[in-house]
Design a protein around this motif. Structure first.
Motif, PDB file in Angstrom:
ATOM      1  N   ARG A 151       0.950  -0.837   0.280  1.00  0.00           N
ATOM      2  CA  ARG A 151       0.059  -0.036  -0.021  1.00  0.00           C
ATOM      3  C   ARG A 151       0.991   1.021  -0.003  1.00  0.00           C
ATOM      4  NH1 ARG A 151      -5.197  -0.964   3.910  1.00  0.00           N
ATOM      5  NH2 ARG A 151      -5.593  -3.154   3.363  1.00  0.00           N
ATOM      6  N   LEU A 152       0.569   2.766  -0.367  1.00  0.00           N
ATOM      7  CA  LEU A 152       0.950   3.569  -0.489  1.00  0.00           C
ATOM      8  C   LEU A 152       1.115   4.253   0.427  1.00  0.00           C
ATOM      9  CD1 LEU A 152       1.266   3.535  -3.845  1.00  0.00           C
ATOM     10  CD2 LEU A 152       0.307   5.986  -3.888  1.00  0.00           C
ATOM     11  N   GLN A 153       1.529   4.915   1.447  1.00  0.00           N
ATOM     12  CA  GLN A 153       1.963   5.434   2.710  1.00  0.00           C
ATOM     13  C   GLN A 153       1.019   6.958   2.761  1.00  0.00           C
ATOM     14  OE1 GLN A 153       6.105   5.049   3.926  1.00  0.00           O
ATOM     15  NE2 GLN A 153       6.542   4.721   2.332  1.00  0.00           N
ATOM     16  N   GLU A 154       0.735   7.456   3.820  1.00  0.00           N
ATOM     17  CA  GLU A 154      -1.069   8.108   3.893  1.00  0.00           C
ATOM     18  C   GLU A 154      -0.275   9.347   3.487  1.00  0.00           C
ATOM     19  OE1 GLU A 154      -2.598  11.483   5.767  1.00  0.00           O
ATOM     20  OE2 GLU A 154      -0.703  10.787   5.440  1.00  0.00           O
ATOM     21  N   HIS A 155       0.975   9.391   3.952  1.00  0.00           N
ATOM     22  CA  HIS A 155       2.023  11.370   3.627  1.00  0.00           C
ATOM     23  C   HIS A 155       2.267  11.230   1.385  1.00  0.00           C
ATOM     24  CE1 HIS A 155       5.455   8.705   4.189  1.00  0.00           C
ATOM     25  NE2 HIS A 155       6.209   9.450   3.400  1.00  0.00           N
ATOM     26  N   GLU A 156       2.167   9.913   1.258  1.00  0.00           N
ATOM     27  CA  GLU A 156       2.656  10.063   0.003  1.00  0.00           C
ATOM     28  C   GLU A 156       1.590  10.663  -0.979  1.00  0.00           C
ATOM     29  OE1 GLU A 156       5.978   6.537  -0.480  1.00  0.00           O
ATOM     30  OE2 GLU A 156       4.446   5.713  -0.309  1.00  0.00           O
ATOM     31  N   PHE A 157       0.036  10.326  -0.239  1.00  0.00           N
ATOM     32  CA  PHE A 157      -1.088  10.814  -0.918  1.00  0.00           C
ATOM     33  C   PHE A 157      -0.950  12.659  -1.126  1.00  0.00           C
ATOM     34  CE2 PHE A 157      -2.157   6.544  -0.127  1.00  0.00           C
ATOM     35  CZ  PHE A 157      -3.078   6.400  -1.844  1.00  0.00           C
ATOM     36  N   ARG A 158      -0.147  13.419  -0.446  1.00  0.00           N
ATOM     37  CA  ARG A 158      -0.124  14.604   0.209  1.00  0.00           C
ATOM     38  C   ARG A 158       1.419  14.932  -0.297  1.00  0.00           C
ATOM     39  NH1 ARG A 158       0.342  15.723   4.750  1.00  0.00           N
ATOM     40  NH2 ARG A 158       0.702  13.819   5.729  1.00  0.00           N
ATOM     41  N   ALA A 159       2.118  14.452  -1.586  1.00  0.00           N
ATOM     42  CA  ALA A 159       3.449  14.789  -1.428  1.00  0.00           C
ATOM     43  C   ALA A 159       3.447  16.257  -1.786  1.00  0.00           C
ATOM     44  CB  ALA A 159       3.965  14.161  -2.992  1.00  0.00           C
ATOM     45  N   ARG A 160       3.019  17.054  -2.347  1.00  0.00           N
ATOM     46  CA  ARG A 160       3.373  18.119  -2.551  1.00  0.00           C
ATOM     47  C   ARG A 160       3.013  18.673  -0.523  1.00  0.00           C
ATOM     48  NH1 ARG A 160       4.138  23.291  -1.543  1.00  0.00           N
ATOM     49  NH2 ARG A 160       4.050  24.843  -3.016  1.00  0.00           N
ATOM     50  N   ASP A 161       1.594  18.879  -0.628  1.00  0.00           N
ATOM     51  CA  ASP A 161       1.495  18.693   1.377  1.00  0.00           C
ATOM     52  C   ASP A 161       2.810  18.626   2.584  1.00  0.00           C
ATOM     53  OD1 ASP A 161       0.480  20.619   3.643  1.00  0.00           O
ATOM     54  OD2 ASP A 161      -0.480  17.960   3.787  1.00  0.00           O
ATOM     55  N   THR A 162       3.427  17.185   1.737  1.00  0.00           N
ATOM     56  CA  THR A 162       4.625  16.633   3.048  1.00  0.00           C
ATOM     57  C   THR A 162       6.307  16.933   2.363  1.00  0.00           C
ATOM     58  OG1 THR A 162       2.835  14.560   3.151  1.00  0.00           O
ATOM     59  CG2 THR A 162       5.492  14.580   3.547  1.00  0.00           C
ATOM     60  N   TYR A 163       5.766  17.142   1.261  1.00  0.00           N
ATOM     61  CA  TYR A 163       7.467  17.425   0.815  1.00  0.00           C
ATOM     62  C   TYR A 163       7.809  19.322   0.609  1.00  0.00           C
ATOM     63  CZ  TYR A 163       7.090  12.662  -0.722  1.00  0.00           C
ATOM     64  OH  TYR A 163       6.668  11.604  -0.387  1.00  0.00           O
ATOM     65  N   GLY A 164       6.719  20.561   0.475  1.00  0.00           N
ATOM     66  CA  GLY A 164       6.700  21.097   0.001  1.00  0.00           C
ATOM     67  C   GLY A 164       7.382  21.665  -0.718  1.00  0.00           C
ATOM     68  N   ALA A 165       7.378  22.108  -1.536  1.00  0.00           N
ATOM     69  CA  ALA A 165       7.633  22.886  -3.535  1.00  0.00           C
ATOM     70  C   ALA A 165       9.769  22.422  -3.314  1.00  0.00           C
ATOM     71  CB  ALA A 165       7.466  25.119  -3.659  1.00  0.00           C
ATOM     72  N   ILE A 166       9.802  21.888  -4.273  1.00  0.00           N
ATOM     73  CA  ILE A 166      10.901  21.297  -4.978  1.00  0.00           C
ATOM     74  C   ILE A 166      10.839  21.472  -6.335  1.00  0.00           C
ATOM     75  CG2 ILE A 166      12.318  19.550  -5.685  1.00  0.00           C
ATOM     76  CD1 ILE A 166      11.284  17.834  -3.026  1.00  0.00           C
ATOM     77  N   ASP A 167      11.956  22.522  -6.618  1.00  0.00           N
ATOM     78  CA  ASP A 167      12.289  23.136  -7.876  1.00  0.00           C
ATOM     79  C   ASP A 167      12.377  21.965  -8.899  1.00  0.00           C
ATOM     80  OD1 ASP A 167      12.699  25.536  -7.309  1.00  0.00           O
ATOM     81  OD2 ASP A 167      14.718  25.846  -6.785  1.00  0.00           O
ATOM     82  N   GLY A 168      12.055  22.116 -10.645  1.00  0.00           N
ATOM     83  CA  GLY A 168      12.075  21.343 -11.310  1.00  0.00           C
ATOM     84  C   GLY A 168      10.751  19.880 -10.601  1.00  0.00           C
ATOM     85  N   ALA A 169      10.573  20.522 -10.024  1.00  0.00           N
ATOM     86  CA  ALA A 169       8.881  19.690 -10.109  1.00  0.00           C
ATOM     87  C   ALA A 169       7.293  20.091  -9.749  1.00  0.00           C
ATOM     88  CB  ALA A 169       9.654  18.351  -9.131  1.00  0.00           C
ATOM     89  N   ASP A 170       6.481  19.901 -10.372  1.00  0.00           N
ATOM     90  CA  ASP A 170       5.373  20.613 -10.164  1.00  0.00           C
ATOM     91  C   ASP A 170       4.669  19.549  -9.239  1.00  0.00           C
ATOM     92  OD1 ASP A 170       5.927  22.019 -11.606  1.00  0.00           O
ATOM     93  OD2 ASP A 170       4.542  21.678 -13.277  1.00  0.00           O
TER      94      ASP A 170
END
Lengths: 522, 186
Positions: A102-121
């Motif tokens: 199963r995917l992890q809970e936070h992986e469904f919220r990648a933008r929220d969890t990781y914040g903005a990352i240059d070169g990735a949307d």
């Protein structure tokens, strides 16, 4: 044998019979929905699968021309084979290794969890783990995933013993034979695993779950399914209102056929799915069907991968038994102090002698290479699979200069590693080497990525129409009766092997489509 | 084994272009499985001279000192088939082999190994080199003789898999606990 007329516009047409399409077909048929399932490949069976790597590769793989570009090493090593996926009934569920996470809970919220990352949307998925959890449970039961539903884990092979001892010495806490859609004991009419060691070549026992001998025959038994093999889809047509109305394909004799449809679901894996949409451009959809946002083909992901193989003084015989015999999950968490966002899994991997030669270090020759081959029986190996970044420039486009047998432009797959991917791969290589050095490896080797088996994100789900191709049910934002039903839907890649999630999404999508049909919303 | 004629009768026939050899490692895994120690490879398109030069080239590309020429000859057999099917490949191989001799200053086969490797290094990436290498890396390691040599056991389904044939027989490390690695089903 159920057959439908070409002009029967009451049917759901599903393109592709793998994890997404094969599952969706069965789920719909179980609800009484008429389905025409179009599969580009032929129908094999456990009896016809081949325990020999290259002949099996010829039997099952998608080898139609594709092109590549970008800085990924695949473009140099395998310029016309960006992906290692299948053209056969059952799709890549014939070839997959069976890891069902199963995917992890936070992986469904990648933008929220990781914040903005240059070169990735980065984007959050338009659904949560909680939304998907009941469908994960249904998928695990359907697929017979070990360590769920009171199904025992599989016994570990020699390759796993090496991994386990190394992991333990390193202080890792989460190492086991994992959750696998491979029967550890007979279940649902399929036998237990006999440790053949040919998971990638189609399981000749039928112990590993594949839609070929589970979902598809179950769907056929309802009398609602017509499976058409060697049916290669060229384009999807629409009516004056912009609704999908028919699918045009070349049949086994090379004749063009047009199957009318009430609903069209596309599950051709993340390279062919966007290619079909792009090749379906029209005056109403000049950028390609369902591509008003311009995101069809973009955000292609293939997981951050690589392998670590190690030589030992004592024999291992890593080719005996299940290919993915065990997993280390300690690094799958998000811990940015490691220098990258997201995480990765380490999973055992073995190759037979022919593929070892081909994939250990593509293009290599000379004594260094030969000396590793000489140690073949004394090797252990693992595969790294981690989250990679959705980049708008990593994308599937049409290559007008290379045409297929029907004159259509082939797919070009462009991929540049993101600095996050590179940092993660470096970390994973180092940890993988440490696992093996902890149990006395005499030499360790870093293998480059293989042609991609996990192909994701090229028609992604998004809450907003402008950010992606489909909503949380895989339904096109623009064309209400057009669905994306494979890994193309993934908003982000997460770290886990994707098949269980593809199957879970397909079950959920089937419920949604059935309801839409019932209420005449489509 | 079915890929190549490994019997004395064909060896004695010797009609047309043929690549001939003898198994050298009499106690090696290939020799133990072979009916005789002489082998012959009938050629369709390549000459015997070309075949011998290609065999040496493949030995230098993938040097396994104790592996029989008979295994390397399977690569030559595949190159010969491709040359027979495609005149372009035949031409490429013919000119490539001529280049090997020229660069070796005479006979490529008898040049010093060090010089042979330097010549191959300079040819890397060129169409002839790429053709031979890409065929060799598949044909050399995807056959029953190579499986015997390297100890790969090949198809397992006819033997019932490895469940009762050593999938977990590694004894130089402790067995993982049952929680991590359950016992096989009875």
């Amino acid at each position: 044998m159920t057959t439908y007329q070409y002009d029967d516009d009451s049917v759901v047409v599903i393109i592709g019979s793998g994890a997404g399409g094969g599952t969706l077909a069965n789920e719909l048929c179980q609800k009484g929905v008429p389905v025409v399932l179009l599969e580009a490949g032929k129908r094999e069976s456990p009896a016809t699968f081949i325990n020999d790597e290259w002949p099996s590769f010829s039997q099952l793989s998608w080898s139609d021309p594709r092109t590549t570009s970008g800085s990924w090493r695949i473009a140099r090593d395998f310029p016309n084979l960006p992906a290692w996926i299948c053209k056969t009934v059952g799709g890549t569920t014939t070839h997959w290794a069976g890891a069902s996470l199963r995917l992890q809970e936070h992986e469904f919220r990648a933008r929220d969890t990781y914040g903005a990352i240059d070169g990735a949307d980065l984007l959050d998925w338009p659904l949560t783990l909680e939304d998907l959890a009941p469908y994960y449970a249904r998928a695990e039961d359907k697929m017979g995933v070990t360590r769920t539903n009171d199904i025992p884990g599989l016994p570990g092979n020699n390759n796993f013993k090496v991994m386990y001892n190394g992991a333990t010495k390193l202080g890792y806490q989460h190492c086991s034979t994992g959750r696998m859609a491979i029967n550890s004991q007979p279940r649902h009419g399929r036998p237990g695993c006999q440790q053949l060691g040919f998971c990638f070549q189609g399981c000749k026992m039928g112990a590993k779950w594949s839609t070929l001998y589970t979902e598809i025959p179950a769907a056929e038994a309802t009398g609602k399914l017509e499976l058409r093999t060697q049916a290669q889809v060229l384009r999807i047509e629409h009516d004056a209102r912009g609704r999908a109305s028919a699918v045009v394909y070349a049949d086994a004799n090379g004749q063009l056929q047009r199957q009318k449809a009430r609903v069209v679901a596309v599950a051709g894996n993340a390279i062919e799915t966007p290619r079909m949409l792009l090749n379906s451009q029209s005056s109403l959809f000049p950028q390609g069907l369902a591509n008003g946002s311009g995101t069809v083909g973009r955000y292609y992901m293939r997981h951050t991968t690589g392998s670590v193989f190690a030589e030992f003084d004592e024999p291992v015989h890593f080719y005996r038994g299940t290919i993915m015999a065990g997993i280390i999950s300690d690094e799958v968490v998000h811990r940015p102090e490691r220098g990258f966002a997201g995480g990765y899994e380490m999973e055992t991997l073995s190759l037979g002698l022919p593929f070892m030669a081909a994939f250990f270090d593509p293009g290599a020759w000379g004594r260094d290479f030969a000396s590793v081959m000489d140690r073949y029986t004394h090797l252990a190996g693992m595969w790294i699979v981690g989250e990679d970044m959705p980049r708008p420039t990593n994308r599937i486009t049409l290559n007008d200069e290379v045409r297929d047998a029907w004159g259509l432009p082939v797919a070009n797959v462009h991929y540049d590693d993101h600095p996050n991917d590179q940092a993660m791969r470096e970390h994973a290589y180092r940890q993988g080497e440490a696992v093996y050095q902890a149990v006395g490896a005499t030499r360790t080797h870093r293998l480059p990525p293989f042609p991609s088996t996990h192909n994701l994100g090229s028609c992604r789900m998004s809450a907003k129409e402008s950010d992606g191709v489909c909503n949380g049910y895989g339904q096109s934002h623009e064309v209400a009766n057009l669905f994306i039903s494979d890994g193309s839907q993934f908003t982000t890649s997460a770290a886990e092997n994707p098949t269980l999630t593809i199957v879970s999404l397909a079950i959920r999508q089937a419920d949604y489509i059935a309801e839409q049909l019932r209420t005449r919303a489509v | 084994m079915s890929e190549m004629t490994l019997n004395r009768r064909r060896f004695l026939q010797g009609a047309g272009s043929v690549l001939l050899g003898t198994l050298l490692f009499v106690n090696g895994p290939v020799a133990l499985a072979a009916p005789t120690h002489s082998w012959s490879l009938p050629l369709t398109r390549l000459s015997g001279d070309q075949a011998e030069r290609l065999l040496v080239m493949v030995r230098r590309l993938y040097p396994h000192d104790s592996m029989e020429d008979a295994v390397y000859a399977l690569v030559v057999k595949e190159l010969d088939s491709r040359a027979a099917a495609d005149p372009g490949v035949a031409e490429l191989l013919a000119s490539g082999v001529a280049t090997l001799d020229r660069e070796a200053g005479g006979d490529w086969r008898t040049a010093e190994v060090k010089r042979q490797l330097a010549i191959l290094g300079a040819m890397e990436g060129q169409p002839f080199f790429t053709q031979v290498r890409s065929v060799a890396v598949v044909a050399l390691y995807s056959n029953e003789l190579a499986y015997l040599h390297f100890g790969y056991e090949g198809a397992s389904y006819p033997k019932g898999g490895y469940l009762h044939r050593g999938f977990n027989d590694l004894s130089w490390l402790p067995d993982p606990p049952v929680k991590a690695s359950p016992k096989p089903f009875a």
